[in-house]
Design a protein around this motif. Structure first.
Motif, PDB file in Angstrom:
ATOM      1  N   VAL A 118      28.434  30.617  47.135  1.00 45.52           N
ATOM      2  CA  VAL A 118      29.751  30.910  47.702  1.00 45.52           C
ATOM      3  C   VAL A 118      30.795  29.949  47.147  1.00 45.52           C
ATOM      4  O   VAL A 118      31.897  30.361  46.756  1.00 45.52           O
ATOM      5  N   VAL A 119      30.454  28.670  47.088  1.00 40.10           N
ATOM      6  CA  VAL A 119      31.388  27.676  46.531  1.00 40.10           C
ATOM      7  C   VAL A 119      31.691  28.003  45.075  1.00 40.10           C
ATOM      8  O   VAL A 119      32.853  27.965  44.645  1.00 40.10           O
ATOM      9  N   ASP A 120      30.668  28.330  44.314  1.00 37.05           N
ATOM     10  CA  ASP A 120      30.864  28.676  42.907  1.00 37.05           C
ATOM     11  C   ASP A 120      31.761  29.903  42.759  1.00 37.05           C
ATOM     12  O   ASP A 120      32.656  29.934  41.918  1.00 37.05           O
ATOM     13  N   ALA A 121      31.546  30.908  43.588  1.00 35.40           N
ATOM     14  CA  ALA A 121      32.355  32.130  43.504  1.00 35.40           C
ATOM     15  C   ALA A 121      33.813  31.867  43.864  1.00 35.40           C
ATOM     16  O   ALA A 121      34.722  32.421  43.245  1.00 35.40           O
ATOM     17  N   ARG A 122      34.036  31.002  44.849  1.00 33.74           N
ATOM     18  CA  ARG A 122      35.414  30.720  45.275  1.00 33.74           C
ATOM     19  C   ARG A 122      36.148  29.819  44.283  1.00 33.74           C
ATOM     20  O   ARG A 122      37.363  29.926  44.150  1.00 33.74           O
ATOM     21  N   LEU A 123      35.430  28.937  43.607  1.00 35.49           N
ATOM     22  CA  LEU A 123      36.077  27.992  42.701  1.00 35.49           C
ATOM     23  C   LEU A 123      36.016  28.407  41.237  1.00 35.49           C
ATOM     24  O   LEU A 123      36.555  27.714  40.380  1.00 35.49           O
ATOM     25  N   ARG A 124      35.365  29.516  40.946  1.00 35.54           N
ATOM     26  CA  ARG A 124      35.156  29.938  39.563  1.00 35.54           C
ATOM     27  C   ARG A 124      36.455  30.038  38.767  1.00 35.54           C
ATOM     28  O   ARG A 124      36.510  29.657  37.603  1.00 35.54           O
ATOM     29  N   ASP A 125      37.521  30.537  39.385  1.00 32.54           N
ATOM     30  CA  ASP A 125      38.781  30.737  38.674  1.00 32.54           C
ATOM     31  C   ASP A 125      39.706  29.526  38.716  1.00 32.54           C
ATOM     32  O   ASP A 125      40.759  29.540  38.081  1.00 32.54           O
ATOM     33  N   ALA A 126      39.337  28.487  39.438  1.00 31.50           N
ATOM     34  CA  ALA A 126      40.188  27.298  39.525  1.00 31.50           C
ATOM     35  C   ALA A 126      40.134  26.518  38.210  1.00 31.50           C
ATOM     36  O   ALA A 126      39.054  26.253  37.684  1.00 31.50           O
ATOM     37  N   PRO A 127      41.288  26.166  37.651  1.00 28.15           N
ATOM     38  CA  PRO A 127      41.297  25.445  36.373  1.00 28.15           C
ATOM     39  C   PRO A 127      40.613  24.079  36.447  1.00 28.15           C
ATOM     40  O   PRO A 127      39.968  23.653  35.495  1.00 28.15           O
ATOM     41  N   ALA A 128      40.716  23.404  37.577  1.00 33.18           N
ATOM     42  CA  ALA A 128      40.098  22.085  37.705  1.00 33.18           C
ATOM     43  C   ALA A 128      38.569  22.180  37.733  1.00 33.18           C
ATOM     44  O   ALA A 128      37.872  21.237  37.362  1.00 33.18           O
ATOM     45  N   PHE A 129      38.044  23.310  38.167  1.00 34.71           N
ATOM     46  CA  PHE A 129      36.597  23.495  38.283  1.00 34.71           C
ATOM     47  C   PHE A 129      35.965  23.901  36.958  1.00 34.71           C
ATOM     48  O   PHE A 129      34.771  23.709  36.757  1.00 34.71           O
ATOM     49  N   ALA A 130      36.761  24.426  36.034  1.00 39.53           N
ATOM     50  CA  ALA A 130      36.224  24.930  34.766  1.00 39.53           C
ATOM     51  C   ALA A 130      35.481  23.844  33.995  1.00 39.53           C
ATOM     52  O   ALA A 130      34.404  24.096  33.447  1.00 39.53           O
ATOM     53  N   GLY A 131      36.027  22.652  33.966  1.00 38.94           N
ATOM     54  CA  GLY A 131      35.373  21.571  33.233  1.00 38.94           C
ATOM     55  C   GLY A 131      34.153  21.001  33.934  1.00 38.94           C
ATOM     56  O   GLY A 131      33.290  20.403  33.291  1.00 38.94           O
ATOM     57  N   LEU A 132      34.085  21.182  35.227  1.00 40.66           N
ATOM     58  CA  LEU A 132      32.979  20.622  36.006  1.00 40.66           C
ATOM     59  C   LEU A 132      31.890  21.628  36.325  1.00 40.66           C
ATOM     60  O   LEU A 132      30.877  21.271  36.918  1.00 40.66           O
ATOM     61  N   ARG A 133      32.075  22.876  35.947  1.00 39.35           N
ATOM     62  CA  ARG A 133      31.137  23.928  36.349  1.00 39.35           C
ATOM     63  C   ARG A 133      29.721  23.671  35.840  1.00 39.35           C
ATOM     64  O   ARG A 133      28.744  23.844  36.577  1.00 39.35           O
ATOM     65  N   ALA A 134      29.571  23.222  34.611  1.00 42.80           N
ATOM     66  CA  ALA A 134      28.232  22.953  34.067  1.00 42.80           C
ATOM     67  C   ALA A 134      27.549  21.830  34.841  1.00 42.80           C
ATOM     68  O   ALA A 134      26.358  21.917  35.178  1.00 42.80           O
TER      69      ALA A 134
END
Length: 81
Positions: free
Chosen positions: A40-56
């Motif tokens: 759920v957290v991943d789905a909600r933050l997937r489009d956030a620019p700040a999360f893009a670099g930290l997703r991996a």
């Protein structure tokens, strides 16, 4: 299998042992709930620019944590056979 637990704080008035069936049910359900919440957290933050670099890093951390929890559960079961 009996899983001994104690809080170690002040007077202790609880049961001496946790129920085997309860622990064998609650722990995997807890792991499943944790996995669901991370999705759920991943789905909600997937489009956030700040999360893009930290997703991996997020995915590696989540999988490592869930793997450790599952490993602990399997170790407890095998250790009590």
């Amino acid at each position: 299998m009996r899983i001994h637990w104690t809080l170690g704080i002040g007077p202790y008035y609880g049961p001496e042992f946790a129920s085997t069936v309860l622990m064998l049910t609650v722990f995997p359900v807890g792991i499943a709930v944790a996995a669901s919440l991370t999705c759920v957290v991943d789905a909600r933050l997937r489009d956030a620019p700040a999360f893009a670099g930290l997703r991996a890093v997020y995915i590696i951390t989540v999988l490592s944590t869930l793997g450790i929890l599952l490993g602990v559960h399997i170790t407890l079961i095998l250790g009590n056979l």
